[in-house]
Scaffold this motif. Structure first.
Motif, PDB file in Angstrom:
ATOM      1  N   LEU A  54       0.871  -1.163   0.000  1.00 28.44           N
ATOM      2  CA  LEU A  54       0.000   0.000   0.000  1.00 28.44           C
ATOM      3  C   LEU A  54       0.912   1.218   0.000  1.00 28.44           C
ATOM      4  N   VAL A  55       0.764   2.077  -0.984  1.00 27.52           N
ATOM      5  CA  VAL A  55       1.599   3.271  -1.054  1.00 27.52           C
ATOM      6  C   VAL A  55       0.963   4.349  -0.183  1.00 27.52           C
ATOM      7  N   LEU A  56       1.744   4.834   0.771  1.00 28.45           N
ATOM      8  CA  LEU A  56       1.278   5.831   1.731  1.00 28.45           C
ATOM      9  C   LEU A  56       2.136   7.081   1.645  1.00 28.45           C
ATOM     10  N   ARG A  57       1.549   8.194   2.003  1.00 29.76           N
ATOM     11  CA  ARG A  57       2.317   9.427   2.129  1.00 29.76           C
ATOM     12  C   ARG A  57       2.568   9.608   3.629  1.00 29.76           C
ATOM     13  N   ILE A  58       3.842   9.624   4.005  1.00 26.81           N
ATOM     14  CA  ILE A  58       4.189   9.723   5.422  1.00 26.81           C
ATOM     15  C   ILE A  58       5.158  10.873   5.648  1.00 26.81           C
ATOM     16  N   ARG A  59       5.170  11.348   6.887  1.00 24.47           N
ATOM     17  CA  ARG A  59       6.123  12.383   7.279  1.00 24.47           C
ATOM     18  C   ARG A  59       7.390  11.689   7.752  1.00 24.47           C
ATOM     19  N   GLU A  60       8.504  12.029   7.125  1.00 24.20           N
ATOM     20  CA  GLU A  60       9.773  11.410   7.463  1.00 24.20           C
ATOM     21  C   GLU A  60      10.870  12.470   7.355  1.00 24.20           C
ATOM     22  N   ASP A  61      11.612  12.625   8.425  1.00 21.88           N
ATOM     23  CA  ASP A  61      12.688  13.624   8.471  1.00 21.88           C
ATOM     24  C   ASP A  61      12.184  15.014   8.088  1.00 21.88           C
ATOM     25  N   GLY A  62      10.995  15.352   8.575  1.00 20.96           N
ATOM     26  CA  GLY A  62      10.449  16.687   8.379  1.00 20.96           C
ATOM     27  C   GLY A  62       9.822  16.957   7.027  1.00 20.96           C
ATOM     28  N   ILE A  64       7.167  15.259   3.670  1.00 20.52           N
ATOM     29  CA  ILE A  64       6.197  14.248   3.261  1.00 20.52           C
ATOM     30  C   ILE A  64       6.745  13.530   2.034  1.00 20.52           C
ATOM     31  N   ARG A  65       6.688  12.198   2.086  1.00 19.83           N
ATOM     32  CA  ARG A  65       7.136  11.418   0.931  1.00 19.83           C
ATOM     33  C   ARG A  65       6.319  10.140   0.813  1.00 19.83           C
ATOM     34  N   SER A  66       6.307   9.576  -0.374  1.00 20.96           N
ATOM     35  CA  SER A  66       5.589   8.321  -0.610  1.00 20.96           C
ATOM     36  C   SER A  66       6.477   7.156  -0.222  1.00 20.96           C
ATOM     37  N   ARG A  67       5.886   6.223   0.500  1.00 23.14           N
ATOM     38  CA  ARG A  67       6.586   4.991   0.879  1.00 23.14           C
ATOM     39  C   ARG A  67       5.626   3.825   0.671  1.00 23.14           C
ATOM     40  N   ALA A  68       6.170   2.667   0.429  1.00 20.16           N
ATOM     41  CA  ALA A  68       5.366   1.457   0.242  1.00 20.16           C
ATOM     42  C   ALA A  68       5.320   0.676   1.553  1.00 20.16           C
ATOM     43  N   ALA A  69       4.122   0.430   2.049  1.00 21.16           N
ATOM     44  CA  ALA A  69       3.939  -0.425   3.222  1.00 21.16           C
ATOM     45  C   ALA A  69       3.769  -1.852   2.700  1.00 21.16           C
ATOM     46  N   LEU A  70       4.806  -2.678   2.850  1.00 20.72           N
ATOM     47  CA  LEU A  70       4.804  -4.058   2.378  1.00 20.72           C
ATOM     48  C   LEU A  70       4.217  -4.927   3.474  1.00 20.72           C
ATOM     49  N   ILE A  71       3.286  -5.791   3.116  1.00 22.46           N
ATOM     50  CA  ILE A  71       2.615  -6.620   4.117  1.00 22.46           C
ATOM     51  C   ILE A  71       2.504  -8.054   3.627  1.00 22.46           C
ATOM     52  N   ALA A  72       2.638  -8.980   4.572  1.00 23.42           N
ATOM     53  CA  ALA A  72       2.501 -10.408   4.255  1.00 23.42           C
ATOM     54  C   ALA A  72       1.489 -11.036   5.204  1.00 23.42           C
ATOM     55  N   ILE A  83      -1.306 -12.231  10.058  1.00 25.18           N
ATOM     56  CA  ILE A  83      -0.457 -11.181   9.494  1.00 25.18           C
ATOM     57  C   ILE A  83       0.951 -11.450  10.004  1.00 25.18           C
ATOM     58  N   LEU A  84       1.890 -11.646   9.080  1.00 23.43           N
ATOM     59  CA  LEU A  84       3.249 -12.023   9.457  1.00 23.43           C
ATOM     60  C   LEU A  84       4.148 -10.821   9.695  1.00 23.43           C
ATOM     61  N   GLY A  85       3.901  -9.750   8.981  1.00 18.30           N
ATOM     62  CA  GLY A  85       4.750  -8.590   9.177  1.00 18.30           C
ATOM     63  C   GLY A  85       4.422  -7.457   8.235  1.00 18.30           C
ATOM     64  N   LEU A  86       4.921  -6.309   8.623  1.00 19.53           N
ATOM     65  CA  LEU A  86       4.723  -5.080   7.878  1.00 19.53           C
ATOM     66  C   LEU A  86       6.037  -4.314   7.891  1.00 19.53           C
ATOM     67  N   MET A  87       6.455  -3.846   6.714  1.00 23.88           N
ATOM     68  CA  MET A  87       7.709  -3.104   6.628  1.00 23.88           C
ATOM     69  C   MET A  87       7.540  -1.964   5.625  1.00 23.88           C
ATOM     70  N   LEU A  88       8.106  -0.823   5.942  1.00 25.50           N
ATOM     71  CA  LEU A  88       8.103   0.281   4.995  1.00 25.50           C
ATOM     72  C   LEU A  88       9.283   0.139   4.053  1.00 25.50           C
ATOM     73  N   GLY A  89       9.001   0.251   2.762  1.00 23.40           N
ATOM     74  CA  GLY A  89      10.040   0.230   1.743  1.00 23.40           C
ATOM     75  C   GLY A  89      10.017   1.535   0.982  1.00 23.40           C
ATOM     76  N   ASN A  90      11.106   1.839   0.299  1.00 20.62           N
ATOM     77  CA  ASN A  90      11.139   3.071  -0.493  1.00 20.62           C
ATOM     78  C   ASN A  90      10.118   3.040  -1.619  1.00 20.62           C
ATOM     79  N   SER A  91       9.878   1.855  -2.167  1.00 19.44           N
ATOM     80  CA  SER A  91       8.922   1.683  -3.262  1.00 19.44           C
ATOM     81  C   SER A  91       8.595   0.194  -3.341  1.00 19.44           C
ATOM     82  N   GLU A  92       7.875  -0.175  -4.388  1.00 21.20           N
ATOM     83  CA  GLU A  92       7.610  -1.591  -4.623  1.00 21.20           C
ATOM     84  C   GLU A  92       8.699  -2.194  -5.512  1.00 21.20           C
ATOM     85  N   SER A  93       9.920  -1.779  -5.302  1.00 20.44           N
ATOM     86  CA  SER A  93      11.035  -2.246  -6.118  1.00 20.44           C
ATOM     87  C   SER A  93      11.423  -3.673  -5.735  1.00 20.44           C
TER      88      SER A  93
END
Length: 172
Positions: A54-62, A64-72, A83-93
Motif C-alpha cells: 500500500l503506497v502511503l504518504r508519510i512524514r519522514e525527516d520533516g 512528506i514522501r511516498s513509501r510502500a507499506a509491504l505486508i505479508a 499477518i506475518l509482518g509489515l515493513m516500509l520500503g522506499n517503493s515496490e522495487s
C-alpha cells in the motif's frame, strides 16, 4: 498523523482525545507493535503467503514522501491466517521486496509453497530469488481490477460476471 489517529479513536471509543493524549498513546503502543512485528515465525510452517503493498504518504525527516507499506499474510499449517509482518520500503522495487522477504525468513518464515500477489515485476522477481521453487499465483482481485480497467464501461458488468463464473468454476 495525530489527526487520523484521533478520528479512529473517537469512532472506537465514542469520545474525543487531545493531541497530546493521542501522542502519548502512540508512544506507548510503539514498543508493543515493534515486538509483535519482530516476533519469531518459527513456530509454524506457512504454506500459503499473500503479499501486497500500500503506497502511503508519510512524514519522514520533516518532509512528506511516498513509501510502500509491504505486508505479508500467511496461512499456517493449521489453516489459520495470520499477518506475518509489515515493513516500509522506499517503493515496490525488487530490492524492497527482497529485503522484506529476507527479513521474514530471518524471523523464521518457512514452508512457503504458494505465494499470491499482484503482478508487480519487482515483487515477482524478488519471489523467484527468495522463495525458489514455490509457485506464484496472480491475485484474482488484482487481475479482475486490471481487466475491468481495460474494458469499456458498458461491458464491465457482463465481463465481470463471465470471468467470475470461470474463476468460480468447480473444476477444469
Amino acid at each position: 498523523s495525530t489527526r487520523d489517529v484521533a478520528k479512529v479513536t473517537e469512532q472506537l471509543c465514542g469520545t474525543s482525545f487531545s493531541k497530546s493524549t493521542i501522542s502519548d498513546l502512540c508512544k506507548r503502543l510503539d514498543p508493543i507493535v515493534q515486538a509483535w512485528n519482530h516476533r519469531s515465525l518459527a513456530e509454524h510452517r506457512y504454506p500459503f503467503l499473500l503479499v501486497d503493498a500500500l503506497v502511503l504518504r508519510i512524514r519522514e525527516d520533516g518532509r512528506i514522501r511516498s513509501r510502500a507499506a509491504l505486508i505479508a499474510v500467511g496461512v499456517n499449517d493449521e489453516g489459520y491466517r495470520e499477518i506475518l509482518g509489515l515493513m516500509l520500503g522506499n517503493s515496490e522495487s525488487e530490492s524492497s521486496w527482497r529485503e522484506f522477504f529476507a527479513w521474514l525468513k530471518q524471523r523464521g518464515l518457512s514452508g512457503v509453497d504458494i505465494v499470491v500477489s499482484d503482478s508487480h515485476s519487482g515483487l515477482v522477481k524478488a519471489l523467484q530469488t527468495e522463495f525458489q521453487g514455490c509457485t506464484w499465483q496472480r491475485c484474482q482481485t488484482h487481475f479482475m481490477r486490471n481487466l475491468l480497467d481495460a474494458t469499456p464501461k458498458a461491458l464491465q458488468e457482463e465481463v465481470y460476471q463471465q470471468v467470475r463464473a470461470v474463476l468460480d468454476a468447480p473444476d477444469l
